[in-house]
Every structure is written in C-alpha cells, then in structure tokens.
Motif scaffolding. Structure first.
Motif, PDB file in Angstrom:
ATOM      1  N   TYR A  80      55.897 -20.463  30.759  1.00 47.89           N
ATOM      2  CA  TYR A  80      55.692 -21.696  31.513  1.00 47.89           C
ATOM      3  C   TYR A  80      54.645 -22.553  30.830  1.00 47.89           C
ATOM      4  CZ  TYR A  80      51.736 -19.065  33.402  1.00 47.89           C
ATOM      5  OH  TYR A  80      50.597 -18.328  33.523  1.00 47.89           O
ATOM      6  N   LYS A  81      54.604 -23.839  31.226  1.00 54.12           N
ATOM      7  CA  LYS A  81      53.594 -24.747  30.704  1.00 54.12           C
ATOM      8  C   LYS A  81      52.324 -24.571  31.514  1.00 54.12           C
ATOM      9  CE  LYS A  81      52.615 -29.517  29.493  1.00 54.12           C
ATOM     10  NZ  LYS A  81      51.211 -29.297  29.644  1.00 54.12           N
ATOM     11  N   SER A  82      51.202 -24.556  30.845  1.00 54.54           N
ATOM     12  CA  SER A  82      49.912 -24.405  31.520  1.00 54.54           C
ATOM     13  C   SER A  82      49.755 -25.512  32.559  1.00 54.54           C
ATOM     14  CB  SER A  82      48.787 -24.477  30.494  1.00 54.54           C
ATOM     15  OG  SER A  82      47.550 -24.320  31.119  1.00 54.54           O
ATOM     16  N   GLY A  83      49.388 -25.123  33.758  1.00 58.42           N
ATOM     17  CA  GLY A  83      49.215 -26.093  34.835  1.00 58.42           C
ATOM     18  C   GLY A  83      50.483 -26.401  35.598  1.00 58.42           C
ATOM     19  N   ASP A  84      51.597 -25.797  35.220  1.00 58.11           N
ATOM     20  CA  ASP A  84      52.876 -26.021  35.883  1.00 58.11           C
ATOM     21  C   ASP A  84      53.383 -24.682  36.405  1.00 58.11           C
ATOM     22  OD1 ASP A  84      55.258 -27.022  36.796  1.00 58.11           O
ATOM     23  OD2 ASP A  84      56.004 -27.673  34.848  1.00 58.11           O
ATOM     24  N   THR A  85      53.970 -24.688  37.559  1.00 54.35           N
ATOM     25  CA  THR A  85      54.461 -23.434  38.140  1.00 54.35           C
ATOM     26  C   THR A  85      55.930 -23.182  37.832  1.00 54.35           C
ATOM     27  OG1 THR A  85      54.953 -24.572  40.216  1.00 54.35           O
ATOM     28  CG2 THR A  85      52.789 -23.507  40.023  1.00 54.35           C
ATOM     29  N   THR A  86      56.611 -24.144  37.264  1.00 56.53           N
ATOM     30  CA  THR A  86      58.030 -23.982  36.946  1.00 56.53           C
ATOM     31  C   THR A  86      58.176 -23.090  35.722  1.00 56.53           C
ATOM     32  OG1 THR A  86      58.415 -26.219  37.745  1.00 56.53           O
ATOM     33  CG2 THR A  86      60.167 -25.203  36.460  1.00 56.53           C
ATOM     34  N   SER A  87      58.985 -22.061  35.856  1.00 51.06           N
ATOM     35  CA  SER A  87      59.189 -21.116  34.757  1.00 51.06           C
ATOM     36  C   SER A  87      60.263 -21.631  33.802  1.00 51.06           C
ATOM     37  CB  SER A  87      59.618 -19.759  35.341  1.00 51.06           C
ATOM     38  OG  SER A  87      59.864 -18.857  34.312  1.00 51.06           O
ATOM     39  N   LEU A  88      59.963 -21.617  32.514  1.00 42.23           N
ATOM     40  CA  LEU A  88      60.947 -21.995  31.495  1.00 42.23           C
ATOM     41  C   LEU A  88      61.823 -20.805  31.111  1.00 42.23           C
ATOM     42  CD1 LEU A  88      58.514 -24.062  29.276  1.00 42.23           C
ATOM     43  CD2 LEU A  88      60.297 -24.968  30.763  1.00 42.23           C
ATOM     44  N   HIS A  89      61.291 -19.604  31.327  1.00 37.66           N
ATOM     45  CA  HIS A  89      62.032 -18.364  31.056  1.00 37.66           C
ATOM     46  C   HIS A  89      61.440 -17.282  31.940  1.00 37.66           C
ATOM     47  CE1 HIS A  89      63.999 -15.111  28.809  1.00 37.66           C
ATOM     48  NE2 HIS A  89      62.823 -14.497  28.812  1.00 37.66           N
ATOM     49  N   TYR A  90      62.320 -16.516  32.569  1.00 36.61           N
ATOM     50  CA  TYR A  90      61.853 -15.397  33.382  1.00 36.61           C
ATOM     51  C   TYR A  90      62.841 -14.249  33.226  1.00 36.61           C
ATOM     52  CZ  TYR A  90      60.356 -12.507  37.253  1.00 36.61           C
ATOM     53  OH  TYR A  90      59.906 -11.458  37.994  1.00 36.61           O
ATOM     54  N   ALA A  91      62.322 -13.071  32.924  1.00 35.89           N
ATOM     55  CA  ALA A  91      63.171 -11.885  32.809  1.00 35.89           C
ATOM     56  C   ALA A  91      62.379 -10.692  33.313  1.00 35.89           C
ATOM     57  CB  ALA A  91      63.589 -11.665  31.363  1.00 35.89           C
ATOM     58  N   GLU A  92      63.036  -9.822  34.059  1.00 32.64           N
ATOM     59  CA  GLU A  92      62.372  -8.599  34.496  1.00 32.64           C
ATOM     60  C   GLU A  92      63.317  -7.431  34.295  1.00 32.64           C
ATOM     61  OE1 GLU A  92      61.203  -8.686  38.591  1.00 32.64           O
ATOM     62  OE2 GLU A  92      63.079  -9.577  39.238  1.00 32.64           O
ATOM     63  N   HIS A  93      62.742  -6.249  34.186  1.00 36.94           N
ATOM     64  CA  HIS A  93      63.491  -5.013  33.931  1.00 36.94           C
ATOM     65  C   HIS A  93      64.275  -5.114  32.621  1.00 36.94           C
ATOM     66  CE1 HIS A  93      62.327  -3.899  37.939  1.00 36.94           C
ATOM     67  NE2 HIS A  93      63.000  -4.896  38.466  1.00 36.94           N
ATOM     68  N   VAL A  94      63.622  -5.635  31.573  1.00 34.79           N
ATOM     69  CA  VAL A  94      64.272  -5.769  30.264  1.00 34.79           C
ATOM     70  C   VAL A  94      63.492  -4.974  29.219  1.00 34.79           C
ATOM     71  CG1 VAL A  94      65.294  -8.020  30.746  1.00 34.79           C
ATOM     72  CG2 VAL A  94      63.034  -7.909  29.714  1.00 34.79           C
ATOM     73  N   ARG A  95      64.184  -4.623  28.163  1.00 35.48           N
ATOM     74  CA  ARG A  95      63.550  -3.952  27.022  1.00 35.48           C
ATOM     75  C   ARG A  95      63.344  -4.917  25.865  1.00 35.48           C
ATOM     76  NH1 ARG A  95      67.164   1.292  27.800  1.00 35.48           N
ATOM     77  NH2 ARG A  95      65.796   2.323  29.273  1.00 35.48           N
ATOM     78  N   SER A  96      64.149  -5.966  25.841  1.00 33.17           N
ATOM     79  CA  SER A  96      64.030  -6.993  24.803  1.00 33.17           C
ATOM     80  C   SER A  96      64.624  -8.280  25.344  1.00 33.17           C
ATOM     81  CB  SER A  96      64.740  -6.568  23.521  1.00 33.17           C
ATOM     82  OG  SER A  96      66.126  -6.459  23.747  1.00 33.17           O
ATOM     83  N   GLN A 104      59.075 -30.602  26.725  1.00 39.61           N
ATOM     84  CA  GLN A 104      59.248 -31.925  27.319  1.00 39.61           C
ATOM     85  C   GLN A 104      57.983 -32.767  27.234  1.00 39.61           C
ATOM     86  OE1 GLN A 104      62.262 -33.078  28.335  1.00 39.61           O
ATOM     87  NE2 GLN A 104      62.929 -31.128  27.452  1.00 39.61           N
ATOM     88  N   GLU A 105      56.840 -32.092  27.077  1.00 44.07           N
ATOM     89  CA  GLU A 105      55.569 -32.794  26.902  1.00 44.07           C
ATOM     90  C   GLU A 105      54.624 -31.912  26.097  1.00 44.07           C
ATOM     91  OE1 GLU A 105      52.998 -32.353  30.757  1.00 44.07           O
ATOM     92  OE2 GLU A 105      55.045 -32.879  31.357  1.00 44.07           O
ATOM     93  N   SER A 106      53.656 -32.539  25.471  1.00 44.46           N
ATOM     94  CA  SER A 106      52.679 -31.792  24.678  1.00 44.46           C
ATOM     95  C   SER A 106      51.742 -31.022  25.592  1.00 44.46           C
ATOM     96  CB  SER A 106      51.856 -32.749  23.812  1.00 44.46           C
ATOM     97  OG  SER A 106      52.672 -33.379  22.866  1.00 44.46           O
ATOM     98  N   GLY A 107      51.257 -29.885  25.095  1.00 46.98           N
ATOM     99  CA  GLY A 107      50.294 -29.109  25.861  1.00 46.98           C
ATOM    100  C   GLY A 107      50.403 -27.630  25.551  1.00 46.98           C
ATOM    101  N   TYR A 108      49.643 -26.854  26.293  1.00 45.39           N
ATOM    102  CA  TYR A 108      49.649 -25.408  26.102  1.00 45.39           C
ATOM    103  C   TYR A 108      50.751 -24.773  26.930  1.00 45.39           C
ATOM    104  CZ  TYR A 108      45.374 -25.504  23.438  1.00 45.39           C
ATOM    105  OH  TYR A 108      44.457 -25.734  22.453  1.00 45.39           O
ATOM    106  N   TYR A 109      51.511 -23.901  26.272  1.00 38.42           N
ATOM    107  CA  TYR A 109      52.560 -23.133  26.921  1.00 38.42           C
ATOM    108  C   TYR A 109      52.159 -21.668  26.861  1.00 38.42           C
ATOM    109  CZ  TYR A 109      55.456 -27.301  27.047  1.00 38.42           C
ATOM    110  OH  TYR A 109      55.945 -28.551  27.317  1.00 38.42           O
ATOM    111  N   LEU A 110      52.464 -20.938  27.924  1.00 36.39           N
ATOM    112  CA  LEU A 110      52.058 -19.541  28.032  1.00 36.39           C
ATOM    113  C   LEU A 110      53.264 -18.626  28.141  1.00 36.39           C
ATOM    114  CD1 LEU A 110      49.615 -20.868  30.393  1.00 36.39           C
ATOM    115  CD2 LEU A 110      48.773 -18.949  29.086  1.00 36.39           C
ATOM    116  N   VAL A 111      53.141 -17.460  27.508  1.00 40.17           N
ATOM    117  CA  VAL A 111      54.102 -16.373  27.662  1.00 40.17           C
ATOM    118  C   VAL A 111      53.301 -15.207  28.222  1.00 40.17           C
ATOM    119  CG1 VAL A 111      55.695 -14.811  26.500  1.00 40.17           C
ATOM    120  CG2 VAL A 111      55.429 -17.140  25.669  1.00 40.17           C
ATOM    121  N   CYS A 112      53.728 -14.698  29.379  1.00 34.77           N
ATOM    122  CA  CYS A 112      53.021 -13.579  30.010  1.00 34.77           C
ATOM    123  C   CYS A 112      53.947 -12.371  30.105  1.00 34.77           C
ATOM    124  CB  CYS A 112      52.536 -13.966  31.403  1.00 34.77           C
ATOM    125  SG  CYS A 112      51.235 -15.213  31.358  1.00 34.77           S
TER     126      CYS A 112
END
Length: 188
Positions: A80-96, A104-112
């Motif tokens: 997701y983009k820092s400061g935004d709650t909308t997820s750009l990608h979400y996966a659970e129970h995965v191995r890869s 869509q705009e400049s800024g910090y993006y996070l992968v957790c």
C-alpha cells in the motif's frame, strides 16, 4: 559577453546519452533475504515516482532441501501507499507471489510481510524478496496487460499526430515568412 552566436550547436547524440543516463540511474532494484519469526511483521518502504512501474516477487525459502515445506508455513503480504489504507496487493496463506502496479502518485510505498498463524508459534521463515521500480521493472512481455499496451499505443499515436501537426505549422510559417520577405523585396 554574449556567446550565443559562436557556432556551438548541441549534438543530438549528447542529448540522447544524457537522457539515457538519467533514465538508467532513476530506477531501483532491491533484492534481499530476511528471517521473519511468527508473531512479527516486516515492512519495507520505497520512494516511487508517479507513473513508475513497480514489480515485486517474494517467496519462502525452503531450508530443508529435498523436503516440501510444511503446509502451515505460509505468509501474508500487503502492499500500500504510505498514508493510504487502500491495498494495492493483498495475499494470505501463500508461499510465494508477485505484485505489480503503476504508481498513481509519487511517495513512499510499503510492502509488509507476516507469518500466518501456525501450529508451531516459534517458527521462523526465511523470505526472498525482489522489488524493482522504474525502467528495470518494465518487463512488458510478462507484466503488461493488453489494455495498458493499447492505451500506451493510443498515447504514442496522439504524440505522433501532435508532432506532425507542429511540423506542418512550422513549414507553413516558414513559407509564409518567405512569401512576406519576397513581397517586401519587390516593393523596394
């Protein structure tokens, strides 16, 4: 002293080399392997410019070669983009997995990342993660969707038509200037 008229002209290939150098150095690749104990999360951020393509690949490393991973050794990942709650990608129970998007705009993006609940709460998983942004992320044969390619082709066509229109306007103005010069010379 005005040095404009000394006959120095910018070389077209010099401009190309400058643009190429800026483009090549305006991209990023992060590749890392980290350990993630169950009950903890790990977030990684990247400053991404507007309209940059971004691609990420992640997978659990099997430390026991020749044996399959236990079925409960899975992770969850969100982007997701820092400061935004909308997820750009979400996966659970995965191995890869893999994600890709165009910022869509400049800024910090996070992968957790976090380890899904397991029977063994003391499990620690090693994760390989590769994150590419900018020019290096543009593996169009694997990533781009046909709709994005069609949209890009339309934009290139519009740019081409605009360049042709500008060229026609320049030719028209030169001809008009030449006719005006000839008419002026005939008067005198």
């Amino acid at each position: 002293m005005n040095m404009v008229g000394i006959g120095l002209k910018p070389q077209p290939h010099s401009l190309f080399h400058l643009v190429l150098a800026v483009t090549l150095f305006s991209c990023s690749v992060q590749s890392l392997r980290f350990d993630l104990p169950s009950g903890f999360s790990k977030c990684i951020s990247e400053d991404i410019k507007k309209s940059w393509m971004t691609v990420g690949n992640y997978s659990i490393v099997n430390s026991n070669e020749g044996q399959p991973l236990p079925s409960d050794h899975t992770i969850a990942v969100t982007v997701y983009k820092s400061g935004d709650t909308t997820s750009l990608h979400y996966a659970e129970h995965v191995r890869s997995g893999q994600f890709s998007f165009v910022a869509q705009e400049s800024g910090y993006y996070l992968v957790c990342f976090w380890v899904d609940s397991t029977r063994d709460s003391g499990v620690t998983l090693s994760i390989d993660f590769v994150w590419k942004t900018g020019v290096v992320a543009m593996d169009w044969s694997k990533i781009a969707k046909q709709t994005n390619v069609d949209r890009m082709a339309r934009e290139v066509h519009v740019l081409h038509e605009t360049a042709l229109s500008i060229m026609e306007e320049i030719i028209y103005l030169r001809e008009r200037s030449w006719v005006a010069t000839m008419a002026f010379e005939e008067l005198f």
